[in-house]
Scaffold this motif. Structure first.
Motif, PDB file in Angstrom:
ATOM      1  N   THR A   1     -44.391  -9.205   2.990  1.00  0.00           N
ATOM      2  CA  THR A   1     -44.032 -10.238   1.949  1.00  0.00           C
ATOM      3  C   THR A   1     -44.250 -11.876   2.198  1.00  0.00           C
ATOM      4  N   LEU A   2     -43.142 -12.359   3.402  1.00  0.00           N
ATOM      5  CA  LEU A   2     -43.490 -13.760   4.014  1.00  0.00           C
ATOM      6  C   LEU A   2     -44.150 -13.554   3.823  1.00  0.00           C
ATOM      7  N   ASP A   3     -46.065 -13.551   4.617  1.00  0.00           N
ATOM      8  CA  ASP A   3     -46.774 -13.593   5.185  1.00  0.00           C
ATOM      9  C   ASP A   3     -48.079 -13.905   4.176  1.00  0.00           C
TER      10      ASP A   3
ATOM     11  N   VAL B   1     -38.575  -5.630  -0.415  1.00  0.00           N
ATOM     12  CA  VAL B   1     -38.091  -6.104   0.357  1.00  0.00           C
ATOM     13  C   VAL B   1     -38.028  -5.080   1.371  1.00  0.00           C
ATOM     14  N   ASP B   2     -37.981  -6.465   2.973  1.00  0.00           N
ATOM     15  CA  ASP B   2     -37.354  -5.694   4.256  1.00  0.00           C
ATOM     16  C   ASP B   2     -35.954  -5.739   4.327  1.00  0.00           C
ATOM     17  N   CYS B   3     -35.772  -5.522   5.577  1.00  0.00           N
ATOM     18  CA  CYS B   3     -34.292  -5.246   6.576  1.00  0.00           C
ATOM     19  C   CYS B   3     -33.639  -6.278   5.930  1.00  0.00           C
ATOM     20  N   LEU B   4     -34.683  -7.436   7.121  1.00  0.00           N
ATOM     21  CA  LEU B   4     -34.063  -8.726   6.542  1.00  0.00           C
ATOM     22  C   LEU B   4     -34.528 -10.128   5.494  1.00  0.00           C
ATOM     23  N   THR B   5     -35.179  -9.278   4.575  1.00  0.00           N
ATOM     24  CA  THR B   5     -35.350 -10.455   3.493  1.00  0.00           C
ATOM     25  C   THR B   5     -34.535  -9.346   3.004  1.00  0.00           C
ATOM     26  N   PHE B   6     -34.122  -8.537   2.232  1.00  0.00           N
ATOM     27  CA  PHE B   6     -32.746  -7.419   1.521  1.00  0.00           C
ATOM     28  C   PHE B   6     -31.641  -8.458   2.346  1.00  0.00           C
TER      29      PHE B   6
ATOM     30  N   GLY C   1     -44.719 -24.859   8.863  1.00  0.00           N
ATOM     31  CA  GLY C   1     -45.564 -23.704   9.318  1.00  0.00           C
ATOM     32  C   GLY C   1     -45.182 -22.888   9.590  1.00  0.00           C
ATOM     33  N   TYR C   2     -45.466 -21.522   9.656  1.00  0.00           N
ATOM     34  CA  TYR C   2     -44.972 -20.321  10.345  1.00  0.00           C
ATOM     35  C   TYR C   2     -43.972 -20.291  10.764  1.00  0.00           C
ATOM     36  N   PRO C   3     -44.764 -20.980  12.213  1.00  0.00           N
ATOM     37  CA  PRO C   3     -43.646 -20.780  13.370  1.00  0.00           C
ATOM     38  C   PRO C   3     -41.968 -21.522  13.428  1.00  0.00           C
ATOM     39  N   SER C   4     -41.417 -22.241  11.742  1.00  0.00           N
ATOM     40  CA  SER C   4     -40.737 -23.018  11.696  1.00  0.00           C
ATOM     41  C   SER C   4     -39.696 -21.714  10.538  1.00  0.00           C
ATOM     42  N   ARG C   5     -40.372 -20.297  10.820  1.00  0.00           N
ATOM     43  CA  ARG C   5     -39.265 -19.550  10.006  1.00  0.00           C
ATOM     44  C   ARG C   5     -38.675 -18.658  10.894  1.00  0.00           C
ATOM     45  N   LEU C   6     -38.072 -18.097  10.857  1.00  0.00           N
ATOM     46  CA  LEU C   6     -36.909 -17.754  11.701  1.00  0.00           C
ATOM     47  C   LEU C   6     -37.210 -16.283  12.240  1.00  0.00           C
ATOM     48  N   HIS C   7     -37.771 -16.372  13.177  1.00  0.00           N
ATOM     49  CA  HIS C   7     -38.724 -14.586  13.252  1.00  0.00           C
ATOM     50  C   HIS C   7     -37.869 -14.053  13.639  1.00  0.00           C
ATOM     51  N   TYR C   8     -36.549 -13.866  14.743  1.00  0.00           N
ATOM     52  CA  TYR C   8     -36.344 -13.545  15.451  1.00  0.00           C
ATOM     53  C   TYR C   8     -34.768 -13.374  14.646  1.00  0.00           C
ATOM     54  N   THR C   9     -34.059 -12.582  14.650  1.00  0.00           N
ATOM     55  CA  THR C   9     -33.393 -12.292  14.022  1.00  0.00           C
ATOM     56  C   THR C   9     -31.719 -13.346  15.084  1.00  0.00           C
TER      57      THR C   9
ATOM     58  N   TYR D   1     -41.779 -10.957  21.905  1.00  0.00           N
ATOM     59  CA  TYR D   1     -42.438  -9.742  21.590  1.00  0.00           C
ATOM     60  C   TYR D   1     -43.732 -10.314  21.021  1.00  0.00           C
ATOM     61  N   MET D   2     -43.539 -11.533  20.276  1.00  0.00           N
ATOM     62  CA  MET D   2     -44.578 -11.797  19.018  1.00  0.00           C
ATOM     63  C   MET D   2     -45.920 -12.522  19.814  1.00  0.00           C
ATOM     64  N   SER D   3     -45.464 -13.143  20.590  1.00  0.00           N
ATOM     65  CA  SER D   3     -46.863 -13.925  21.197  1.00  0.00           C
ATOM     66  C   SER D   3     -47.476 -12.816  22.107  1.00  0.00           C
TER      67      SER D   3
ATOM     68  N   GLN E   1     -50.409  -7.930  15.712  1.00  0.00           N
ATOM     69  CA  GLN E   1     -49.111  -7.428  14.888  1.00  0.00           C
ATOM     70  C   GLN E   1     -48.946  -8.852  13.795  1.00  0.00           C
ATOM     71  N   TYR E   2     -49.236  -9.856  13.617  1.00  0.00           N
ATOM     72  CA  TYR E   2     -48.754 -10.590  13.283  1.00  0.00           C
ATOM     73  C   TYR E   2     -49.778 -11.452  12.683  1.00  0.00           C
ATOM     74  N   LYS E   3     -50.345 -10.991  11.182  1.00  0.00           N
ATOM     75  CA  LYS E   3     -51.309 -11.696  10.147  1.00  0.00           C
ATOM     76  C   LYS E   3     -51.803 -13.243  11.244  1.00  0.00           C
TER      77      LYS E   3
ATOM     78  N   GLY F   1     -38.771  -7.897  25.448  1.00  0.00           N
ATOM     79  CA  GLY F   1     -39.090  -9.050  24.380  1.00  0.00           C
ATOM     80  C   GLY F   1     -38.675  -9.012  23.076  1.00  0.00           C
ATOM     81  N   LEU F   2     -38.048  -7.813  22.327  1.00  0.00           N
ATOM     82  CA  LEU F   2     -37.291  -8.057  20.970  1.00  0.00           C
ATOM     83  C   LEU F   2     -35.749  -7.415  21.175  1.00  0.00           C
ATOM     84  N   ASP F   3     -35.009  -8.725  19.871  1.00  0.00           N
ATOM     85  CA  ASP F   3     -33.918  -8.481  19.953  1.00  0.00           C
ATOM     86  C   ASP F   3     -33.177  -7.534  19.907  1.00  0.00           C
TER      87      ASP F   3
HETATM   88  C1  NAG Z   1     -39.095  -9.638  10.926  1.00  0.00           C
HETATM   89  C2  NAG Z   1     -40.053 -10.217  12.034  1.00  0.00           C
HETATM   90  C3  NAG Z   1     -40.343 -11.500  11.373  1.00  0.00           C
HETATM   91  C4  NAG Z   1     -40.459 -11.647   9.039  1.00  0.00           C
HETATM   92  C5  NAG Z   1     -39.139 -10.997   8.886  1.00  0.00           C
HETATM   93  C6  NAG Z   1     -38.924 -10.718   7.597  1.00  0.00           C
HETATM   94  C7  NAG Z   1     -40.941 -10.051  14.012  1.00  0.00           C
HETATM   95  C8  NAG Z   1     -40.174 -10.385  15.340  1.00  0.00           C
HETATM   96  N1  NAG Z   1     -39.899 -10.163  12.767  1.00  0.00           N
HETATM   97  O1  NAG Z   1     -38.931  -8.233  11.550  1.00  0.00           O
HETATM   98  O2  NAG Z   1     -41.381 -12.326  11.271  1.00  0.00           O
HETATM   99  O3  NAG Z   1     -41.001 -12.874   8.476  1.00  0.00           O
HETATM  100  O4  NAG Z   1     -39.272  -9.438   9.668  1.00  0.00           O
HETATM  101  O5  NAG Z   1     -39.929 -10.407   6.790  1.00  0.00           O
HETATM  102  O6  NAG Z   1     -41.284  -9.226  13.587  1.00  0.00           O
END
Ligand code: NAG
Length: 230
Positions: A23-25, A39-44, A73-81, A112-114, A119-121, A175-177
């Motif tokens: 939903t954030l993309d 929501v997804d697991c993280l946005t929840f 920009g997109y890379p400023s979002r905390l993608h990795y938990t 993983y992402m790079s 897998q990432y729009k 490559g994923l945490d």
């Molecule tokens: C994470 C995604 C991230 C996204 C977030 C919320 C990875 C490594 N991280 O799982 O890009 O911003 O969910 O949707 O895939």
């Protein structure tokens, strides 16, 4: 009192909310997306934490979701938990509970992402974003964090894991945490997970205790536990 812990009380108000990935993309410039209806697991967990912290929901969300609270920009979002956690600790709204209670450590290794840009729009169409993500991955890789292997988590949980704690599930995926996140809830003396489930398509409290969920998933290795700082 019932559910005195705000993370749990607020998290439970999301029960039944539908699961939607990505939903954030959004198209165009990166901006603060607020979709509490999907929501997804993280946005929840982000929406729950932003609300539990009090005062301005949107300001809190921006501090939780973006590196140092800055949207650039997109890379400023905390993608990795693990970086999401590190940012929360640095800015004083999260505490690392595993660090105080488990002697087990692991070295973070992110790529993983790079290495899966398709897998990432927002990576598929931008070599510049991929390059920046690779830099952030490199910056956090090698950092040592505490964790709890799943073999050491009893069905009944542990005294230092409390209602409302954020549970991040570690993975052996290269490559994923972290593979999944949710919120701790004890039910009849057993530790369960309040989470946005992709398989059930909504926010639920797990039927099974958390230790069964972990043991039934071959790529999940254990947990990290963090708590909202009051
Ligand atoms: C994470 C995604 C991230 C996204 C977030 C919320 C990875 C490594 N991280 O799982 O890009 O911003 O969910 O949707 O895939």
């Amino acid at each position: 009192p019932e559910n005195p812990e705000p993370m749990l009380r607020i998290g439970k108000s999301y029960l039944g909310t539908k699961y939607v990935a990505n939903t954030l993309d959004q198209d165009g410039e990166e901006s603060l997306v607020i979709r509490t209806d999907a929501v997804d697991c993280l946005t929840f967990v982000e929406y729950t934490l932003a609300q539990a912290l009090g005062s301005s929901f949107a300001d809190n969300l921006q501090k939780i979701r973006y590196r140092d609270g800055i949207i650039n920009g997109y890379p400023s979002r905390l993608h990795y938990t693990s970086e999401w956690i590190e940012n929360g600790i640095r800015h004083g709204f999260l505490t690392d509970i595993t660090a105080k209670n488990s002697a087990h450590t692991q070295k973070i290794s992110l790529s993983y992402m790079s290495t899966h840009p398709k897998q990432y729009k927002k990576l598929a169409d931008s070599p510049e974003n991929v390059r920046q993500m690779a830099e952030y991955e490199k910056a956090i890789s090698g950092k040592v964090v505490h964790w709890l292997p799943k073999s050491e988590l009893p069905e009944a949980g542990l005294p230092w894991i409390m209602n409302g704690d954020i549970i991040a599930i570690t993975t052996k995926m290269p490559g994923l945490d972290i593979a999944h996140v949710g919120i701790a809830e004890y039910k009849e003396g057993k530790l369960h997970l309040l989470h946005a489930s992709s398989t059930l398509g909504k926010v639920v409290v797990s039927d099974e205790p958390l230790n069964h969920m972990l043991n039934n998933n071959k790529s999940w290795t254990g947990i990290r536990v963090v708590r909202m700082s009051h």
